[in-house]
Scaffold this motif. Structure first.
Motif, PDB file in Angstrom:
ATOM      1  N   GLY A  23      -8.589  28.183 -12.505  1.00 50.67           N
ATOM      2  CA  GLY A  23      -7.448  27.315 -12.775  1.00 50.67           C
ATOM      3  C   GLY A  23      -6.703  27.648 -14.046  1.00 50.67           C
ATOM      4  N   LEU A  24      -7.194  28.590 -14.835  1.00 56.65           N
ATOM      5  CA  LEU A  24      -6.520  28.958 -16.080  1.00 56.65           C
ATOM      6  C   LEU A  24      -5.427  29.992 -15.865  1.00 56.65           C
ATOM      7  CD1 LEU A  24      -9.587  28.892 -18.471  1.00 56.65           C
ATOM      8  CD2 LEU A  24      -7.746  27.207 -18.278  1.00 56.65           C
ATOM      9  N   ARG A  25      -5.306  30.480 -14.632  1.00 58.06           N
ATOM     10  CA  ARG A  25      -4.082  31.103 -14.134  1.00 58.06           C
ATOM     11  C   ARG A  25      -3.802  30.423 -12.807  1.00 58.06           C
ATOM     12  NH1 ARG A  25      -4.465  37.594 -15.706  1.00 58.06           N
ATOM     13  NH2 ARG A  25      -5.076  37.231 -17.876  1.00 58.06           N
ATOM     14  N   TRP A  26      -2.538  30.303 -12.470  1.00 53.81           N
ATOM     15  CA  TRP A  26      -2.209  29.530 -11.281  1.00 53.81           C
ATOM     16  C   TRP A  26      -1.001  30.130 -10.572  1.00 53.81           C
ATOM     17  CZ3 TRP A  26      -1.850  28.131 -16.321  1.00 53.81           C
ATOM     18  CH2 TRP A  26      -0.590  27.813 -16.823  1.00 53.81           C
ATOM     19  N   ASN A  27      -0.839  29.717  -9.326  1.00 56.70           N
ATOM     20  CA  ASN A  27       0.168  30.293  -8.438  1.00 56.70           C
ATOM     21  C   ASN A  27       1.555  30.295  -9.069  1.00 56.70           C
ATOM     22  OD1 ASN A  27       1.255  31.281  -5.977  1.00 56.70           O
ATOM     23  ND2 ASN A  27       1.886  29.218  -5.434  1.00 56.70           N
ATOM     24  N   ALA A  28       2.180  31.460  -9.110  1.00 61.60           N
ATOM     25  CA  ALA A  28       3.530  31.593  -9.663  1.00 61.60           C
ATOM     26  C   ALA A  28       4.547  31.581  -8.527  1.00 61.60           C
ATOM     27  CB  ALA A  28       3.649  32.885 -10.462  1.00 61.60           C
ATOM     28  N   THR A  29       5.697  31.014  -8.806  1.00 56.74           N
ATOM     29  CA  THR A  29       6.698  30.816  -7.755  1.00 56.74           C
ATOM     30  C   THR A  29       8.027  31.484  -8.058  1.00 56.74           C
ATOM     31  OG1 THR A  29       7.217  28.710  -8.821  1.00 56.74           O
ATOM     32  CG2 THR A  29       5.696  28.649  -6.948  1.00 56.74           C
ATOM     33  N   THR A  30       8.438  31.485  -9.324  1.00 59.23           N
ATOM     34  CA  THR A  30       9.710  32.112  -9.692  1.00 59.23           C
ATOM     35  C   THR A  30       9.505  32.987 -10.916  1.00 59.23           C
ATOM     36  OG1 THR A  30      10.652  30.586 -11.343  1.00 59.23           O
ATOM     37  CG2 THR A  30      10.784  29.914  -9.011  1.00 59.23           C
ATOM     38  N   LEU A  31      10.547  33.751 -11.270  1.00 64.54           N
ATOM     39  CA  LEU A  31      10.445  34.709 -12.364  1.00 64.54           C
ATOM     40  C   LEU A  31      10.829  34.139 -13.719  1.00 64.54           C
ATOM     41  CD1 LEU A  31      11.770  37.928 -10.582  1.00 64.54           C
ATOM     42  CD2 LEU A  31       9.412  37.167 -10.895  1.00 64.54           C
ATOM     43  N   ILE A  32      11.017  32.822 -13.809  1.00 67.00           N
ATOM     44  CA  ILE A  32      11.109  32.150 -15.102  1.00 67.00           C
ATOM     45  C   ILE A  32       9.905  31.220 -15.178  1.00 67.00           C
ATOM     46  CG2 ILE A  32      12.404  30.566 -16.572  1.00 67.00           C
ATOM     47  CD1 ILE A  32      14.972  31.676 -15.413  1.00 67.00           C
ATOM     48  N   PRO A  33       8.939  31.524 -16.046  1.00 64.75           N
ATOM     49  CA  PRO A  33       7.686  30.773 -16.054  1.00 64.75           C
ATOM     50  C   PRO A  33       7.824  29.399 -16.692  1.00 64.75           C
ATOM     51  CG  PRO A  33       7.649  32.469 -17.737  1.00 64.75           C
ATOM     52  CD  PRO A  33       8.918  32.672 -16.962  1.00 64.75           C
ATOM     53  N   PRO A  34       6.827  28.534 -16.511  1.00 59.37           N
ATOM     54  CA  PRO A  34       6.886  27.167 -17.058  1.00 59.37           C
ATOM     55  C   PRO A  34       6.780  27.117 -18.565  1.00 59.37           C
ATOM     56  CG  PRO A  34       4.776  27.577 -15.981  1.00 59.37           C
ATOM     57  CD  PRO A  34       5.653  28.741 -15.664  1.00 59.37           C
ATOM     58  N   SER A  35       6.590  28.249 -19.230  1.00 59.06           N
ATOM     59  CA  SER A  35       6.678  28.288 -20.689  1.00 59.06           C
ATOM     60  C   SER A  35       8.091  27.964 -21.161  1.00 59.06           C
ATOM     61  CB  SER A  35       6.277  29.673 -21.197  1.00 59.06           C
ATOM     62  OG  SER A  35       7.077  30.674 -20.595  1.00 59.06           O
ATOM     63  N   HIS A  36       9.067  28.051 -20.253  1.00 65.27           N
ATOM     64  CA  HIS A  36      10.458  27.689 -20.535  1.00 65.27           C
ATOM     65  C   HIS A  36      10.832  26.515 -19.624  1.00 65.27           C
ATOM     66  CE1 HIS A  36      10.204  31.656 -22.309  1.00 65.27           C
ATOM     67  NE2 HIS A  36      11.394  31.501 -22.869  1.00 65.27           N
ATOM     68  N   PRO A  37      10.316  25.317 -19.917  1.00 71.58           N
ATOM     69  CA  PRO A  37      10.465  24.202 -18.978  1.00 71.58           C
ATOM     70  C   PRO A  37      11.903  23.784 -18.707  1.00 71.58           C
ATOM     71  CG  PRO A  37       9.593  23.445 -21.091  1.00 71.58           C
ATOM     72  CD  PRO A  37       9.561  24.935 -21.119  1.00 71.58           C
ATOM     73  N   GLU A  38      12.809  24.065 -19.651  1.00 67.16           N
ATOM     74  CA  GLU A  38      14.206  23.706 -19.407  1.00 67.16           C
ATOM     75  C   GLU A  38      14.805  24.513 -18.251  1.00 67.16           C
ATOM     76  OE1 GLU A  38      16.733  22.068 -23.097  1.00 67.16           O
ATOM     77  OE2 GLU A  38      16.096  24.146 -23.330  1.00 67.16           O
ATOM     78  N   TYR A  39      14.278  25.715 -18.034  1.00 63.57           N
ATOM     79  CA  TYR A  39      14.902  26.622 -17.070  1.00 63.57           C
ATOM     80  C   TYR A  39      14.015  26.975 -15.881  1.00 63.57           C
ATOM     81  CZ  TYR A  39      18.350  27.058 -20.747  1.00 63.57           C
ATOM     82  OH  TYR A  39      19.307  26.766 -21.682  1.00 63.57           O
ATOM     83  N   HIS A  40      12.717  26.779 -16.000  1.00 63.39           N
ATOM     84  CA  HIS A  40      11.834  27.027 -14.859  1.00 63.39           C
ATOM     85  C   HIS A  40      12.151  26.025 -13.754  1.00 63.39           C
ATOM     86  CE1 HIS A  40       8.314  27.619 -12.401  1.00 63.39           C
ATOM     87  NE2 HIS A  40       7.945  26.373 -12.584  1.00 63.39           N
ATOM     88  N   ASP A  41      12.461  26.525 -12.571  1.00 67.19           N
ATOM     89  CA  ASP A  41      12.823  25.650 -11.442  1.00 67.19           C
ATOM     90  C   ASP A  41      11.561  25.279 -10.664  1.00 67.19           C
ATOM     91  OD1 ASP A  41      13.914  24.290  -9.339  1.00 67.19           O
ATOM     92  OD2 ASP A  41      14.978  26.018  -8.478  1.00 67.19           O
ATOM     93  N   ASP A  42      10.992  24.118 -10.992  1.00 67.39           N
ATOM     94  CA  ASP A  42       9.756  23.737 -10.319  1.00 67.39           C
ATOM     95  C   ASP A  42       9.996  23.193  -8.916  1.00 67.39           C
ATOM     96  OD1 ASP A  42      10.810  21.265 -10.901  1.00 67.39           O
ATOM     97  OD2 ASP A  42       9.201  20.646 -12.252  1.00 67.39           O
ATOM     98  N   THR A  43      11.267  23.089  -8.521  1.00 72.06           N
ATOM     99  CA  THR A  43      11.552  22.703  -7.131  1.00 72.06           C
ATOM    100  C   THR A  43      11.541  23.913  -6.201  1.00 72.06           C
ATOM    101  OG1 THR A  43      13.972  22.947  -7.275  1.00 72.06           O
ATOM    102  CG2 THR A  43      13.028  20.844  -8.004  1.00 72.06           C
ATOM    103  N   ASN A  44      11.597  25.105  -6.781  1.00 70.66           N
ATOM    104  CA  ASN A  44      11.581  26.334  -5.993  1.00 70.66           C
ATOM    105  C   ASN A  44      10.129  26.737  -5.774  1.00 70.66           C
ATOM    106  OD1 ASN A  44      11.723  29.022  -5.040  1.00 70.66           O
ATOM    107  ND2 ASN A  44      13.632  29.390  -6.137  1.00 70.66           N
ATOM    108  N   LYS A  45       9.665  26.684  -4.548  1.00 76.21           N
ATOM    109  CA  LYS A  45       8.264  26.934  -4.239  1.00 76.21           C
ATOM    110  C   LYS A  45       7.963  28.381  -3.875  1.00 76.21           C
ATOM    111  CE  LYS A  45       7.358  22.638  -4.957  1.00 76.21           C
ATOM    112  NZ  LYS A  45       6.691  22.272  -6.219  1.00 76.21           N
ATOM    113  N   GLY A  46       8.942  29.269  -4.065  1.00 80.46           N
ATOM    114  CA  GLY A  46       8.700  30.666  -3.731  1.00 80.46           C
ATOM    115  C   GLY A  46       8.408  30.820  -2.249  1.00 80.46           C
ATOM    116  N   LEU A  47       7.546  31.748  -1.898  1.00 77.78           N
ATOM    117  CA  LEU A  47       7.130  31.943  -0.510  1.00 77.78           C
ATOM    118  C   LEU A  47       5.649  31.618  -0.399  1.00 77.78           C
ATOM    119  CD1 LEU A  47       8.954  35.232   0.573  1.00 77.78           C
ATOM    120  CD2 LEU A  47       9.760  32.871   0.676  1.00 77.78           C
ATOM    121  N   ALA A  48       5.316  30.671   0.468  1.00 85.46           N
ATOM    122  CA  ALA A  48       3.938  30.216   0.606  1.00 85.46           C
ATOM    123  C   ALA A  48       3.113  31.199   1.425  1.00 85.46           C
ATOM    124  CB  ALA A  48       3.909  28.835   1.273  1.00 85.46           C
ATOM    125  N   PHE A  49       1.809  31.168   1.204  1.00 86.33           N
ATOM    126  CA  PHE A  49       0.888  31.980   1.994  1.00 86.33           C
ATOM    127  C   PHE A  49       0.945  31.559   3.453  1.00 86.33           C
ATOM    128  CE2 PHE A  49      -3.622  32.149   3.620  1.00 86.33           C
ATOM    129  CZ  PHE A  49      -3.601  33.501   3.932  1.00 86.33           C
TER     130      PHE A  49
END
Length: 618
Positions: free
Chosen positions: A395-421
């Motif tokens: 759990g100390l690394r987790w599924n990535a969805t877009t190319l702007i990581p959550p380290s930049h919360p203003e710009y990371h789009d957490d509504t974009n789920k990428g492509l699921a398995f």
């Protein structure tokens, strides 16, 4: 932008291997679904400081940990003694390259060495905006295009010479020189008035940079941009009294960079064993004040020995710790673990073209082996990164969805789920696109043999099983993927860090530190040598340009632009992100005044110890 030697964690214990084998078997037979969640340096972004973590954390019931359970600031235990020496472990399976100058380095191991003896003239806050608390201050004109920068009077090189505006200008002149062999010349530099003319030999000076006095510099940019305040102003000077008469093409390989580098940071380089270790002594003339420690010893330690080194006090702290080893070592009595969300992600990249060194830009090839987006889409759907994060990294690394990581919360789009398995969907995409099964593997749509060459970095025990998981996932949908494991420096040479793309590489597993500025042009723009997929499109050109436009000073406008960019990259898939990451840093209990990340207000010259010798685990 900074590439990082991030792959890879070390000890893979038998229970995890058993779980992995079960997991791989399940992935090859069942349809599942996945839950979905630069230079500017690549150091970890600080999170909001949580309550200091207890040294001994109980194991979670599900075996998974969360970065929210960690603080990025160490608790101080005891009083500081005068002086003292500490040992810093640079955890790597390869020697550091030894390009020890911010204007030329490219790999994270070298940046770990640089951090101790040199620094930028500007600092930034937790929002990654330049402050006036650093070695230089700045003022910006009303139109946002002109920066007037003033170096503090007491900022001096380690040889006693003052750091000057001429040194700052000289760094720009070297990077803008056509014989410059480093990775820094990009859109941040071409945005300076007169830089392109200087680079092309049409002008002898850079008209947009003016030395106003010994300590004052003025830089005028063609276009005002929000990125100028978050990393766009190059703030690493180059000592002109040392390098001024040197052939630019020879600077990066010179002894002054490799063997006896200087900076103006809190410690000075005393001695170097190339690629292996560095001894630093304190810089009594450091502009923030004399460092508390007398000495820092940096040594490269193998990923397989990091736990033993920490237990015995062989090292006091390390640059990063393998997340897979944390559960078995979370309760070591002599350590406190710090954590933060990393400004980084791991990813799978597809080679879609080549680099034109003469033109300084990528040249996409629509006919490249990986040029069909359907093939790339199927390969993303075929892997379950949610389970990778849980099985490999607890759990100390987790599924990535877009190319702007959550380290930049203003710009990371957490509504974009990428492509699921979705293995069934991956198979359908390939079927519909004409990749027909011929025995065990699929052919190209024209019936020719399809063999995909995949390279990944070596590291600890997890490196190969992790890469092999991706290979097996792709083989499970009929793709004939051949794996080659390559050490860190060779890996980046082959994917194109010097501009020479190895034509035998089709797919690669890499990792990026994204820097403090959210602008992705340094990794994916047409003129970015780090654009290893060699991807370009008119739509991306538009978005990257808009992202640094004057209109983008409005945060909501900029958020909308980068939301579109994240959607575009999920649609075009030149690369796909695999994992976001926590940085876990164990620190010996005797260490005082230490934090990871930016904006903490804690600096290396304050680093101290409470006793002469490291605390040893009981």
């Amino acid at each position: 932008m900074v590439k990082k030697n991030t792959m890879f964690s070390r000890s893979l214990f038998l229970p995890l291997m058993v779980a992995l084998l079960v997991f791989l078997a399940a992935c090859s037979s069942n349809n599942g679904s996945a839950d979905t969640p630069s230079p500017t340096d690549g150091a970890a972004k600080p999170t909001e400081s949580a309550a200091p973590a207890e040294t001994e954390k109980p194991a979670p019931d599900d075996g998974l940990y969360s970065i929210e359970d960690f603080s990025n600031v160490k608790k101080n235990e005891g009083e500081a003694i005068k002086g003292g020496s500490i040992t810093f472990g640079l955890v790597s399976d390869t020697p550091f390259e030894g390009t020890l100058n911010w204007n030329f380095y490219s790999g994270d191991p070298d940046s770990q060495v640089l951090n101790w003896f040199d620094e930028g003239l500007l600092t930034w806050d937790k929002s990654y905006v330049y402050t006036n608390d650093g070695a230089a201050t700045y003022e910006v004109s009303e139109d946002g295009k002109t920066f007037t920068l003033t170096i503090r009077d007491n900022v001096n090189w380690h040889d006693g010479k003052p750091v000057t505006a001429e040194d700052w200008l000289f760094a720009h002149e070297v990077i803008g020189n056509p014989k410059y062999d480093g990775p820094r010349y990009d859109s941040n530099f071409t945005n300076i008035v007169g830089m392109t003319e200087f680079h092309e030999g049409k002008a002898k000076t850079i008209s947009g940079i003016e030395v106003l006095s010994e300590k004052k510099l003025k830089i005028t940019y063609i276009q005002s941009s929000p990125s100028l305040l978050t990393g766009g102003v190059w703030n690493y000077p180059l000592a002109k009294h040392i390098f001024g008469n040197m052939d630019v093409a020879k600077i990066s390989a010179s002894p002054e960079v490799r063997e006896k580098p200087i900076g103006f940071g809190p410690f000075k380089v005393k001695s170097i064993v190339p690629g292996e270790s560095v001894v630093f002594e304190k810089n009594t003339d450091y502009w923030r004040g004399e460092p508390a420690l007398d000495e820092v010893v940096l040594k490269v330690i193998n990923q397989t020995t990091v736990v033993q080194q920490l237990k015995t006090g062989g090292v006091d702290l390390v640059d990063a710790f393998p997340a897979d080893q944390y559960p078995d070592n979370a309760s070591l009595s002599n350590l406190e673990y710090l954590g933060a969300i990393d400004r980084a992600y791991t990813y799978i990249g597809f080679k879609l073209g080549k680099w034109d060194a003469e033109a300084g830009k990528v040249v996409p090839d629509p006919k490249s082996k990986m040029g069909d987006v359907n093939l790339r889409k199927a390969m993303w759907h075929a892997v379950d990164n949610d389970q990778v994060g849980k099985q490999f990294y607890h759990g100390l690394r987790w599924n990535a969805t877009t190319l702007i990581p959550p380290s930049h919360p203003e710009y990371h789009d957490d509504t974009n789920k990428g492509l699921a398995f979705d293995k069934d969907l991956a198979n359908k995409i390939l079927d519909d696109a004409g990749y027909k099964m011929n025995g065990k593997f699929r052919t190209n749509p024209d019936g020719s043999e399809l063999v995909i060459n995949f390279i990944s970095m070596t590291g600890g025990d997890i490196a190969q099983p992790l890469a092999q998981y991706y290979v097996q996932s792709w083989q499970a949908i009929g793709l004939n993927v051949k794996l080659e494991m390559v050490e860190f420096n060779t890996f980046y040479d082959r994917v194109g860090s010097t501009g020479k793309d190895d034509p035998t590489v089709d797919v690669y597993q890499g990792a990026w530190g994204v820097g403090i500025d959210v602008d992705p042009a340094g990794l994916y723009g047409r003129d970015a040598i780090y654009n290893f997929p060699r991807y370009a499109s008119d739509e991306q050109d538009r978005l990257l340009k808009e992202g640094v436009s004057e209109a983008a000073f409005d945060v909501k406008v900029r958020q909308g632009i980068y939301k579109e960019w994240q959607e575009l990259m999920v649609k075009d898939i030149p690369v796909f992100p695999t994992l976001y990451r926590a940085v876990i840093v164990p620190v010996n209990k005797r260490i005082l005044n230490f934090a990871i990340g930016d904006g903490t207000g804690i600096y290396l010259h304050q680093l101290a110890v409470s006793q002469d010798k490291p605390v040893v685990a009981k």
